[in-house]
Design a protein around this motif. Structure first.
Motif, PDB file in Angstrom:
ATOM      1  N   ALA A 165       0.812  -1.259  -0.055  1.00  0.00           N
ATOM      2  CA  ALA A 165      -0.010  -0.028  -0.106  1.00  0.00           C
ATOM      3  C   ALA A 165       0.847   1.222  -0.108  1.00  0.00           C
ATOM      4  N   GLN A 166       1.927   1.230  -1.056  1.00  0.00           N
ATOM      5  CA  GLN A 166       2.682   2.346  -1.397  1.00  0.00           C
ATOM      6  C   GLN A 166       2.484   3.038  -2.489  1.00  0.00           C
ATOM      7  N   VAL A 167       2.463   4.043  -2.539  1.00  0.00           N
ATOM      8  CA  VAL A 167       2.377   4.858  -4.068  1.00  0.00           C
ATOM      9  C   VAL A 167       3.445   6.273  -4.037  1.00  0.00           C
ATOM     10  N   MET A 168       3.996   6.533  -5.290  1.00  0.00           N
ATOM     11  CA  MET A 168       4.906   7.350  -5.288  1.00  0.00           C
ATOM     12  C   MET A 168       4.684   8.290  -6.613  1.00  0.00           C
ATOM     13  N   VAL A 169       4.350   9.414  -6.387  1.00  0.00           N
ATOM     14  CA  VAL A 169       4.113  10.444  -7.328  1.00  0.00           C
ATOM     15  C   VAL A 169       5.380  11.267  -7.656  1.00  0.00           C
ATOM     16  N   PHE A 170       5.457  11.360  -8.749  1.00  0.00           N
ATOM     17  CA  PHE A 170       7.142  11.851  -9.389  1.00  0.00           C
ATOM     18  C   PHE A 170       6.690  13.443  -9.805  1.00  0.00           C
ATOM     19  N   GLN A 171       7.836  14.110  -9.793  1.00  0.00           N
ATOM     20  CA  GLN A 171       7.684  15.641 -10.195  1.00  0.00           C
ATOM     21  C   GLN A 171       7.196  15.673 -11.665  1.00  0.00           C
ATOM     22  N   LEU A 192      -6.143   2.009 -11.341  1.00  0.00           N
ATOM     23  CA  LEU A 192      -7.019   1.125 -10.225  1.00  0.00           C
ATOM     24  C   LEU A 192      -6.928  -0.290 -10.635  1.00  0.00           C
ATOM     25  N   TRP A 193      -7.081  -0.619 -12.072  1.00  0.00           N
ATOM     26  CA  TRP A 193      -6.882  -1.853 -12.526  1.00  0.00           C
ATOM     27  C   TRP A 193      -5.461  -2.468 -12.377  1.00  0.00           C
ATOM     28  N   LEU A 194      -4.487  -1.756 -12.581  1.00  0.00           N
ATOM     29  CA  LEU A 194      -3.294  -2.385 -12.549  1.00  0.00           C
ATOM     30  C   LEU A 194      -2.930  -2.512 -10.975  1.00  0.00           C
ATOM     31  N   ALA A 195      -3.462  -1.715  -9.900  1.00  0.00           N
ATOM     32  CA  ALA A 195      -3.226  -1.828  -8.539  1.00  0.00           C
ATOM     33  C   ALA A 195      -4.179  -3.011  -8.065  1.00  0.00           C
ATOM     34  N   GLY A 196      -4.653  -3.474  -8.891  1.00  0.00           N
ATOM     35  CA  GLY A 196      -5.599  -4.686  -8.384  1.00  0.00           C
ATOM     36  C   GLY A 196      -6.899  -4.716  -7.790  1.00  0.00           C
ATOM     37  N   VAL A 197      -7.452  -3.320  -7.929  1.00  0.00           N
ATOM     38  CA  VAL A 197      -8.645  -2.926  -7.188  1.00  0.00           C
ATOM     39  C   VAL A 197      -9.704  -3.572  -8.038  1.00  0.00           C
ATOM     40  N   PRO A 198     -10.637  -4.391  -7.004  1.00  0.00           N
ATOM     41  CA  PRO A 198     -11.510  -5.147  -7.731  1.00  0.00           C
ATOM     42  C   PRO A 198     -12.617  -4.335  -8.765  1.00  0.00           C
ATOM     43  N   ARG A 199     -12.921  -4.700  -9.787  1.00  0.00           N
ATOM     44  CA  ARG A 199     -13.752  -4.120 -10.851  1.00  0.00           C
ATOM     45  C   ARG A 199     -14.849  -3.519 -10.273  1.00  0.00           C
ATOM     46  N   GLN A 200     -15.583  -3.750  -9.477  1.00  0.00           N
ATOM     47  CA  GLN A 200     -16.694  -3.129  -8.896  1.00  0.00           C
ATOM     48  C   GLN A 200     -16.558  -1.974  -7.818  1.00  0.00           C
TER      49      GLN A 200
END
Length: 241
Positions: free
Chosen positions: A75-81, A98-106
């Protein structure tokens, strides 16, 4: 990971070093990141801020130890410059993230809708993401990050090269993330920004942590070491020697 990690310690570095060829980017760095903190990393150009963010996020091979609490591991995310935008609409950029992060479709549509509202981009959902202004792209990057519901958000100079109005909008978003209890670690050259947002300030110098203090104490202490004082006075801009 380590069972020794306390309940509120999400991430720990112990005696970490990082080299890029002949350059020692980090040396003997040890720190803990606690849940709910907003840490500002400051220092002259070349001091190791981006290297430390990369080390914390696990993007580079290190010497020493990096330990992550189980609840923060995925559960870590990085936002670049300069965030990368797909050649798609604002809406599709959110859904694919969200798809790439594995979040359920619904769950994806509701999260994406909420993220657009948080970023003030609901009226631009069908616009190509790469056609947005710099400030709007950065807000979209933060919206993508927020929608993934990270425990830790890493930010590499998120307001660099933005106009004052766009900087204010980004700072407002970050302040709201902090108020919700998100843990943030941000590199910045803007000392005013660090004062406004951070709960803790880490000053890096030549790849080492020279000062690590609560924000108010950092900016109100009058017996900091000489190099830190030079930096705060704007007299230590480059750190390549």
């Amino acid at each position: 990971m380590s069972a020794a990690l306390g309940e509120k310690v999400l991430l720990r570095l112990e005696q970490v070093g990082l080299r890029f060829g002949d350059v020692q980017a980090l040396s003997e760095v040890s720190l803990q990141v606690h849940a709910g903190e907003f840490i500002a990393l400051i220092g002259a150009n070349g001091s190791g801020k981006t290297s430390l963010l990369s080390a914390l996020h696990g993007l580079v091979k290190l010497s020493g130890r990096r330990e992550v609490a189980p609840e923060a591991l995925a559960a870590q995310v990085m936002v670049f410059q300069r965030p990368f935008m797909l050649r798609l609409s604002v809406w599709r950029n959110l859904l694919i993230a969200l798809w790439l992060a594995g979040v359920p479709r619904q769950e994806r549509r509701a999260r994406a809708e909420q993220a657009l509202l948080r970023a003030g981009l609901a009226g631009l959902r069908d616009r190509p993401a790469r056609a947005l202004s710099g400030g709007q792209q950065q807000r979209l990057a933060l919206a993508r990050a927020w929608a993934r519901q990270p425990r830790i958000l890493f930010l590499d100079e998120p307001t660099a090269n933005l106009d004052p109005s766009a900087k204010t909008e980004i700072e407002s978003m970050l302040a709201s993330f902090k108020a919700e209890g998100m843990t943030l670690v941000m590199s910045t050259h803007n000392l005013g920004q660090a004062k406004r947002l951070a709960s803790r300030v880490i000053y890096l110098d030549r790849g080492k942590i020279r000062v690590d203090l609560p924000c108010e104490e950092f900016f109100n202490t009058h017996d900091l070491d000489p190099r830190t004082e030079l930096f705060l006075k704007g007299e230590l801009k480059w750190d390549m020697t």
